[in-house]
Design a protein around this motif. Structure first.
Motif, PDB file in Angstrom:
ATOM      1  N   HIS A 163       0.840  -1.194   0.000  1.00  0.00           N
ATOM      2  CA  HIS A 163       0.000   0.000   0.000  1.00  0.00           C
ATOM      3  C   HIS A 163       0.876   1.246   0.000  1.00  0.00           C
ATOM      4  O   HIS A 163       2.098   1.169   0.167  1.00  0.00           O
ATOM      5  CB  HIS A 163      -0.929   0.014   1.216  1.00  0.00           C
ATOM      6  N   VAL A 164       0.242   2.382  -0.221  1.00  0.00           N
ATOM      7  CA  VAL A 164       0.920   3.673  -0.131  1.00  0.00           C
ATOM      8  C   VAL A 164       0.245   4.497   0.962  1.00  0.00           C
ATOM      9  O   VAL A 164      -0.889   4.227   1.358  1.00  0.00           O
ATOM     10  CB  VAL A 164       0.890   4.440  -1.471  1.00  0.00           C
ATOM     11  N   LEU A 165       0.959   5.500   1.440  1.00  0.00           N
ATOM     12  CA  LEU A 165       0.422   6.433   2.421  1.00  0.00           C
ATOM     13  C   LEU A 165       0.155   7.765   1.737  1.00  0.00           C
ATOM     14  O   LEU A 165       1.019   8.281   1.010  1.00  0.00           O
ATOM     15  CB  LEU A 165       1.414   6.626   3.574  1.00  0.00           C
ATOM     16  N   LEU A 166      -1.040   8.303   1.940  1.00  0.00           N
ATOM     17  CA  LEU A 166      -1.434   9.563   1.323  1.00  0.00           C
ATOM     18  C   LEU A 166      -1.209  10.724   2.285  1.00  0.00           C
ATOM     19  O   LEU A 166      -1.489  10.609   3.479  1.00  0.00           O
ATOM     20  CB  LEU A 166      -2.911   9.516   0.916  1.00  0.00           C
ATOM     21  N   TYR A 167      -0.726  11.836   1.739  1.00  0.00           N
ATOM     22  CA  TYR A 167      -0.501  13.057   2.523  1.00  0.00           C
ATOM     23  C   TYR A 167      -0.917  14.270   1.701  1.00  0.00           C
ATOM     24  O   TYR A 167      -0.900  14.249   0.463  1.00  0.00           O
ATOM     25  CB  TYR A 167       0.988  13.235   2.868  1.00  0.00           C
ATOM     26  N   ALA A 168      -1.254  15.336   2.403  1.00  0.00           N
ATOM     27  CA  ALA A 168      -1.316  16.674   1.814  1.00  0.00           C
ATOM     28  C   ALA A 168      -0.188  17.481   2.443  1.00  0.00           C
ATOM     29  O   ALA A 168       0.175  17.252   3.604  1.00  0.00           O
ATOM     30  CB  ALA A 168      -2.658  17.334   2.095  1.00  0.00           C
ATOM     31  N   ALA A 169       0.383  18.406   1.688  1.00  0.00           N
ATOM     32  CA  ALA A 169       1.490  19.227   2.176  1.00  0.00           C
ATOM     33  C   ALA A 169       1.232  20.682   1.816  1.00  0.00           C
ATOM     34  O   ALA A 169       0.958  20.998   0.654  1.00  0.00           O
ATOM     35  CB  ALA A 169       2.809  18.761   1.552  1.00  0.00           C
ATOM     36  N   ARG A 170       1.304  21.543   2.788  1.00  0.00           N
ATOM     37  CA  ARG A 170       1.105  22.974   2.532  1.00  0.00           C
ATOM     38  C   ARG A 170       2.412  23.582   2.037  1.00  0.00           C
ATOM     39  O   ARG A 170       3.428  23.536   2.727  1.00  0.00           O
ATOM     40  CB  ARG A 170       0.615  23.674   3.795  1.00  0.00           C
ATOM     41  N   VAL A 171       2.367  24.126   0.811  1.00  0.00           N
ATOM     42  CA  VAL A 171       3.561  24.716   0.194  1.00  0.00           C
ATOM     43  C   VAL A 171       3.200  26.101  -0.325  1.00  0.00           C
ATOM     44  O   VAL A 171       2.021  26.429  -0.511  1.00  0.00           O
ATOM     45  CB  VAL A 171       4.094  23.842  -0.966  1.00  0.00           C
ATOM     46  N   SER A 172       4.219  26.910  -0.564  1.00  0.00           N
ATOM     47  CA  SER A 172       3.987  28.256  -1.100  1.00  0.00           C
ATOM     48  C   SER A 172       4.372  28.372  -2.566  1.00  0.00           C
ATOM     49  O   SER A 172       4.062  29.367  -3.231  1.00  0.00           O
ATOM     50  CB  SER A 172       4.779  29.289  -0.286  1.00  0.00           C
ATOM     51  N   GLY A 173       5.035  27.382  -3.090  1.00  0.00           N
ATOM     52  CA  GLY A 173       5.476  27.410  -4.481  1.00  0.00           C
ATOM     53  C   GLY A 173       6.297  26.171  -4.761  1.00  0.00           C
ATOM     54  O   GLY A 173       6.143  25.153  -4.096  1.00  0.00           O
ATOM     55  N   TYR A 174       7.196  26.273  -5.723  1.00  0.00           N
ATOM     56  CA  TYR A 174       8.045  25.125  -6.038  1.00  0.00           C
ATOM     57  C   TYR A 174       9.398  25.597  -6.513  1.00  0.00           C
ATOM     58  O   TYR A 174       9.591  26.763  -6.894  1.00  0.00           O
ATOM     59  CB  TYR A 174       7.386  24.217  -7.078  1.00  0.00           C
ATOM     60  N   GLY A 175      10.359  24.668  -6.491  1.00  0.00           N
ATOM     61  CA  GLY A 175      11.722  24.984  -6.892  1.00  0.00           C
ATOM     62  C   GLY A 175      12.098  24.261  -8.164  1.00  0.00           C
ATOM     63  O   GLY A 175      11.348  24.245  -9.131  1.00  0.00           O
ATOM     64  N   GLU A 176      13.256  23.605  -8.151  1.00  0.00           N
ATOM     65  CA  GLU A 176      13.752  22.915  -9.341  1.00  0.00           C
ATOM     66  C   GLU A 176      13.065  21.563  -9.475  1.00  0.00           C
ATOM     67  O   GLU A 176      13.065  20.751  -8.546  1.00  0.00           O
ATOM     68  CB  GLU A 176      15.267  22.718  -9.247  1.00  0.00           C
ATOM     69  N   LEU A 177      12.477  21.322 -10.637  1.00  0.00           N
ATOM     70  CA  LEU A 177      11.776  20.060 -10.881  1.00  0.00           C
ATOM     71  C   LEU A 177      12.759  18.971 -11.302  1.00  0.00           C
ATOM     72  O   LEU A 177      13.835  19.260 -11.837  1.00  0.00           O
ATOM     73  CB  LEU A 177      10.713  20.249 -11.963  1.00  0.00           C
ATOM     74  N   ASP A 178      12.363  17.731 -11.085  1.00  0.00           N
ATOM     75  CA  ASP A 178      13.224  16.597 -11.424  1.00  0.00           C
ATOM     76  C   ASP A 178      12.991  16.192 -12.880  1.00  0.00           C
ATOM     77  O   ASP A 178      12.330  15.193 -13.175  1.00  0.00           O
ATOM     78  CB  ASP A 178      12.928  15.434 -10.471  1.00  0.00           C
ATOM     79  N   ALA A 179      13.586  16.976 -13.795  1.00  0.00           N
ATOM     80  CA  ALA A 179      13.391  16.720 -15.229  1.00  0.00           C
ATOM     81  C   ALA A 179      13.953  15.370 -15.641  1.00  0.00           C
ATOM     82  O   ALA A 179      13.450  14.743 -16.585  1.00  0.00           O
ATOM     83  CB  ALA A 179      14.043  17.835 -16.045  1.00  0.00           C
ATOM     84  N   ALA A 180      14.970  14.879 -14.950  1.00  0.00           N
ATOM     85  CA  ALA A 180      15.574  13.597 -15.305  1.00  0.00           C
ATOM     86  C   ALA A 180      14.608  12.439 -15.117  1.00  0.00           C
ATOM     87  O   ALA A 180      14.780  11.371 -15.713  1.00  0.00           O
ATOM     88  CB  ALA A 180      16.829  13.363 -14.463  1.00  0.00           C
ATOM     89  N   GLU A 181      13.567  12.625 -14.313  1.00  0.00           N
ATOM     90  CA  GLU A 181      12.571  11.586 -14.087  1.00  0.00           C
ATOM     91  C   GLU A 181      11.346  11.741 -14.992  1.00  0.00           C
ATOM     92  O   GLU A 181      10.334  11.066 -14.791  1.00  0.00           O
ATOM     93  CB  GLU A 181      12.134  11.591 -12.619  1.00  0.00           C
ATOM     94  N   GLY A 182      11.418  12.640 -15.969  1.00  0.00           N
ATOM     95  CA  GLY A 182      10.315  12.797 -16.910  1.00  0.00           C
ATOM     96  C   GLY A 182       9.279  13.816 -16.484  1.00  0.00           C
ATOM     97  O   GLY A 182       8.149  13.788 -16.980  1.00  0.00           O
ATOM     98  N   ILE A 183       9.649  14.739 -15.578  1.00  0.00           N
ATOM     99  CA  ILE A 183       8.717  15.785 -15.141  1.00  0.00           C
ATOM    100  C   ILE A 183       8.933  17.021 -16.006  1.00  0.00           C
ATOM    101  O   ILE A 183      10.039  17.562 -16.068  1.00  0.00           O
ATOM    102  CB  ILE A 183       8.922  16.113 -13.652  1.00  0.00           C
TER     103      ILE A 183
END
Length: 223
Positions: A163-183
């Motif tokens: 199984h997986v564990l689900l979470y919500a996370a409060r963030v204000s924005g984002y930084g560098e994306l992991d392009a090497a993983e296909g994002i």
């Protein structure tokens, strides 16, 4: 079968038999009878598909073919997939003040782009929150000052043991994306827009649909 027997010793919880359920056969003679029953039924499957044990294993998954007795009394074999480490994966919904952040992620199995919440495997020795923070840092380039647990999810009870564990996370924005993983990019959606995309079938990742629904039930997606 040696690897299968070792797995039964190392992780006995995976071989629990419950009353009135599908019984895993541990007696070698009964296991052989289950294999023979599959051969006698024939069909298009090769002989190798009528052998129980560990079918395939790598660092990411283990595929088992269990000898079983079904509730009606018939014998057979049943496939299931499990995480070799036995650690739950995580799915994390990034929450903005007025919406959510989703990733455009290219997935090899479907050969297409999907709008998804960050997710990944759990690492041995880390708890769910530590794994959730690591995934956010790796895929979205952010930390998560506040995580809200949303419970477990079994993604495919017909095949996948873990199984997986689900979470919500409060963030204000984002930084560098992991392009090497296909994002490809991160996209902001209002709460209403995200739910409309689910209704229209444009958000079709099961993990993402589930974490959005759990967040809605938890009162995290506004009115």
């Amino acid at each position: 079968m040696d690897r299968y027997a070792q797995l039964r010793t190392d992780r006995p919880e995976l071989f629990r038999n419950d009353p009135e359920g599908i019984e895993i056969l541990t007696d070698p003679a009964e296991a052989a009878a289950a294999e023979q029953a599959v051969r006698e039924r024939g069909g298009a499957a090769p002989v190798a598909a009528a052998q129980s044990g560990v079918v395939y294993a790598d660092p990411y998954l283990t595929l088992l073919r269990d000898p079983v007795r079904f509730p009606g009394g018939s014998l057979g074999l049943h496939l299931r997939m499990l995480d070799p480490a036995g650690v739950p994966g995580v799915v994390v919904l990034p929450l903005l003040a007025d919406g959510v952040l989703l990733l455009e992620h290219y997935r090899h199995p479907t050969r297409s782009w999907h709008l998804e919440a960050p997710r990944g495997y759990g690492e041995p020795g880390a708890d769910g929150e530590q794994n959730a923070r690591r995934e956010l840092a790796e895929e979205l380039g952010v930390g998560a000052p506040e995580l809200v647990p949303l419970g477990p999810l079994y993604p495919d009870t017909g095949l996948v043991a873990g199984h997986v564990l689900l979470y919500a996370a409060r963030v204000s924005g984002y930084g560098e994306l992991d392009a090497a993983e296909g994002i490809r990019r991160a996209v902001r959606f209002s709460f209403a827009e995200a739910e409309q995309l689910v209704a229209a079938g444009r958000i079709s990742c099961g993990f993402t649909v589930a974490v959005l629904y759990r967040a809605r039930l938890a009162g995290l997606l506004g009115q």
